[in-house]
Design an enzyme around this catalytic site. Structure first.
Site, PDB file in Angstrom:
ATOM      1  N   GLY A  63       5.324  -2.736   7.779  1.00  0.00           N
ATOM      2  CA  GLY A  63       4.325  -1.667   7.803  1.00  0.00           C
ATOM      3  C   GLY A  63       4.545  -0.575   8.827  1.00  0.00           C
ATOM      4  O   GLY A  63       4.163   0.570   8.603  1.00  0.00           O
ATOM      5  N   ASP A 122      -5.742  -6.021  13.265  1.00  0.00           N
ATOM      6  CA  ASP A 122      -6.965  -6.377  12.552  1.00  0.00           C
ATOM      7  C   ASP A 122      -7.635  -7.520  13.321  1.00  0.00           C
ATOM      8  O   ASP A 122      -8.329  -7.292  14.307  1.00  0.00           O
ATOM      9  CB  ASP A 122      -6.571  -6.749  11.113  1.00  0.00           C
ATOM     10  CG  ASP A 122      -7.751  -7.051  10.217  1.00  0.00           C
ATOM     11  OD1 ASP A 122      -8.866  -7.223  10.716  1.00  0.00           O
ATOM     12  OD2 ASP A 122      -7.563  -7.124   8.987  1.00  0.00           O
ATOM     13  N   LYS A 150      -8.831  -2.190  14.398  1.00  0.00           N
ATOM     14  CA  LYS A 150     -10.174  -2.472  13.870  1.00  0.00           C
ATOM     15  C   LYS A 150     -10.910  -3.273  14.943  1.00  0.00           C
ATOM     16  O   LYS A 150     -10.865  -4.503  14.939  1.00  0.00           O
ATOM     17  CB  LYS A 150     -10.070  -3.307  12.594  1.00  0.00           C
ATOM     18  CG  LYS A 150      -9.381  -2.622  11.432  1.00  0.00           C
ATOM     19  CD  LYS A 150      -9.341  -3.569  10.226  1.00  0.00           C
ATOM     20  CE  LYS A 150      -8.581  -2.990   9.069  1.00  0.00           C
ATOM     21  NZ  LYS A 150      -8.364  -3.961   7.985  1.00  0.00           N
ATOM     22  N   PHE A 171     -10.146  -2.241   4.538  1.00  0.00           N
ATOM     23  CA  PHE A 171      -8.723  -2.243   4.222  1.00  0.00           C
ATOM     24  C   PHE A 171      -8.194  -0.814   4.081  1.00  0.00           C
ATOM     25  O   PHE A 171      -8.801   0.014   3.408  1.00  0.00           O
ATOM     26  CB  PHE A 171      -8.496  -3.027   2.933  1.00  0.00           C
ATOM     27  CG  PHE A 171      -7.071  -3.423   2.721  1.00  0.00           C
ATOM     28  CD1 PHE A 171      -6.502  -4.430   3.474  1.00  0.00           C
ATOM     29  CD2 PHE A 171      -6.294  -2.782   1.764  1.00  0.00           C
ATOM     30  CE1 PHE A 171      -5.178  -4.799   3.280  1.00  0.00           C
ATOM     31  CE2 PHE A 171      -4.972  -3.142   1.569  1.00  0.00           C
ATOM     32  CZ  PHE A 171      -4.418  -4.157   2.325  1.00  0.00           C
ATOM     33  N   ARG A 184       2.895   2.390   0.313  1.00  0.00           N
ATOM     34  CA  ARG A 184       3.505   2.678   1.619  1.00  0.00           C
ATOM     35  C   ARG A 184       3.975   4.127   1.697  1.00  0.00           C
ATOM     36  O   ARG A 184       4.083   4.702   2.767  1.00  0.00           O
ATOM     37  CB  ARG A 184       4.731   1.777   1.852  1.00  0.00           C
ATOM     38  CG  ARG A 184       4.412   0.306   2.018  1.00  0.00           C
ATOM     39  CD  ARG A 184       5.641  -0.417   2.558  1.00  0.00           C
ATOM     40  NE  ARG A 184       5.614  -1.852   2.351  1.00  0.00           N
ATOM     41  CZ  ARG A 184       4.999  -2.725   3.149  1.00  0.00           C
ATOM     42  NH1 ARG A 184       4.359  -2.296   4.208  1.00  0.00           N
ATOM     43  NH2 ARG A 184       5.037  -4.010   2.891  1.00  0.00           N
TER      44      ARG A 184
HETATM   45  P1  5GP Z   1      -3.999  -9.332  12.050  1.00  0.00           P
HETATM   46  O1  5GP Z   1      -3.136 -10.501  12.415  1.00  0.00           O
HETATM   47  O2  5GP Z   1      -4.295  -8.433  13.213  1.00  0.00           O
HETATM   48  O3  5GP Z   1      -5.258  -9.761  11.347  1.00  0.00           O
HETATM   49  O4  5GP Z   1      -3.243  -8.508  10.964  1.00  0.00           O
HETATM   50  C1  5GP Z   1      -2.083  -7.858  11.239  1.00  0.00           C
HETATM   51  C2  5GP Z   1      -1.296  -7.485  10.007  1.00  0.00           C
HETATM   52  O5  5GP Z   1      -2.069  -7.570   8.796  1.00  0.00           O
HETATM   53  C3  5GP Z   1      -0.868  -6.048  10.112  1.00  0.00           C
HETATM   54  O6  5GP Z   1       0.361  -5.971  10.764  1.00  0.00           O
HETATM   55  C4  5GP Z   1      -0.796  -5.620   8.669  1.00  0.00           C
HETATM   56  O7  5GP Z   1       0.454  -5.986   8.133  1.00  0.00           O
HETATM   57  C5  5GP Z   1      -1.853  -6.451   7.988  1.00  0.00           C
HETATM   58  N1  5GP Z   1      -3.125  -5.717   7.856  1.00  0.00           N
HETATM   59  C6  5GP Z   1      -4.242  -5.891   8.589  1.00  0.00           C
HETATM   60  N2  5GP Z   1      -5.210  -5.041   8.208  1.00  0.00           N
HETATM   61  C7  5GP Z   1      -4.672  -4.304   7.224  1.00  0.00           C
HETATM   62  C8  5GP Z   1      -5.173  -3.206   6.426  1.00  0.00           C
HETATM   63  O8  5GP Z   1      -6.319  -2.734   6.533  1.00  0.00           O
HETATM   64  N3  5GP Z   1      -4.312  -2.684   5.530  1.00  0.00           N
HETATM   65  C9  5GP Z   1      -3.050  -3.152   5.344  1.00  0.00           C
HETATM   66  N4  5GP Z   1      -2.312  -2.553   4.415  1.00  0.00           N
HETATM   67  N5  5GP Z   1      -2.540  -4.171   6.076  1.00  0.00           N
HETATM   68  C10 5GP Z   1      -3.349  -4.730   6.994  1.00  0.00           C
END
Ligand code: 5GP
Length: 195
Positions: A63, A122, A150, A171, A184
């Protein structure tokens, strides 16, 4: 041989204010211009903070590839790049809560100033896991530059040194961020349209 008109500079095509991906509707949330403006500011701050060292950026695949390319060009001091890849959400919009390392860094990070370049934090689980992994390499310093955060979803103890935008717990897609590997390539960032 391309036609002459193909060689002339043309303005970027107008982008849509709403898109549908995998059957879900998203609305434009951050324009490409706004993103570029903020990334330039972040690059300037990072340039100042790392003026006396050569940091190594560790970009989180997939990403963060687009953001990393822009951020790196906005950093006006010597810097290096490497990549790490963690397991992702798969095709889902909600975190599975499980994190694995799919590709580790190649560079020797010992005594280096390491800057993790992440597209979005996130829950913060991936970032916590990654910081732990990279800390094992004994870097001189370890910081994070995330484009999106977030805050309401993230556990409060996680330190994020550079944050582009704080966004609601919805999201988002575009500018490198996918939904089932699609979207993307969008230049703007779109957010799930709950209406
Ligand atoms: P976390 O471990 O902080 O919950 O999530 C991290 C990963 O989840 C990010 O690097 C990303 O790849 C994916 N992710 C989290 N939130 C989103 C979102 O709102 N959109 C997208 N496309 N990917 C997300």
């Amino acid at each position: 041989m391309p036609a002459t008109r193909d060689l002339l500079e043309t303005p970027a095509p107008p982008t849509e204010s709403r898109v549908t991906v995998q059957g879900d509707r998203f609305r434009r949330y951050l324009s490409a211009d706004r993103i570029q403006e903020r990334v330039a500011e972040m690059g300037a701050t990072i340039t100042r903070d790392y003026a006396h060292t050569t940091p190594i950026l560790v970009s989180v695949l997939n990403g963060a590839f687009m953001y990393t390319a822009d951020l790196m060009r906005a950093i006006d001091t010597d810097c290096e790049i490497d990549f790490i890849k963690l397991s992702s959400y798969g095709d889902a919009k909600v975190s599975s809560g499980e994190v694995h390392e799919l590709k580790s860094v190649d560079a020797d990070l010992e005594d280096r100033d390491v800057l993790i370049v992440e597209d979005i934090v996130d829950t913060g689980l991936s970032m916590e896991f990654m910081k732990g992994r990279l800390q094992e390499h004994n870097p001189a310093s370890l910081r994070v530059a995330t484009l999106l955060h977030k805050p309401t979803a993230t556990e409060p103890d996680l330190t994020l040194d550079y944050v582009g935008f704080r966004i609601p717990d919805l999201f988002v897609i575009g500018y490198g961020l996918d939904y089932g590997q699609l979207a993307r390539n969008l230049s703007d960032i779109y957010i799930l349209d709950e209406e």
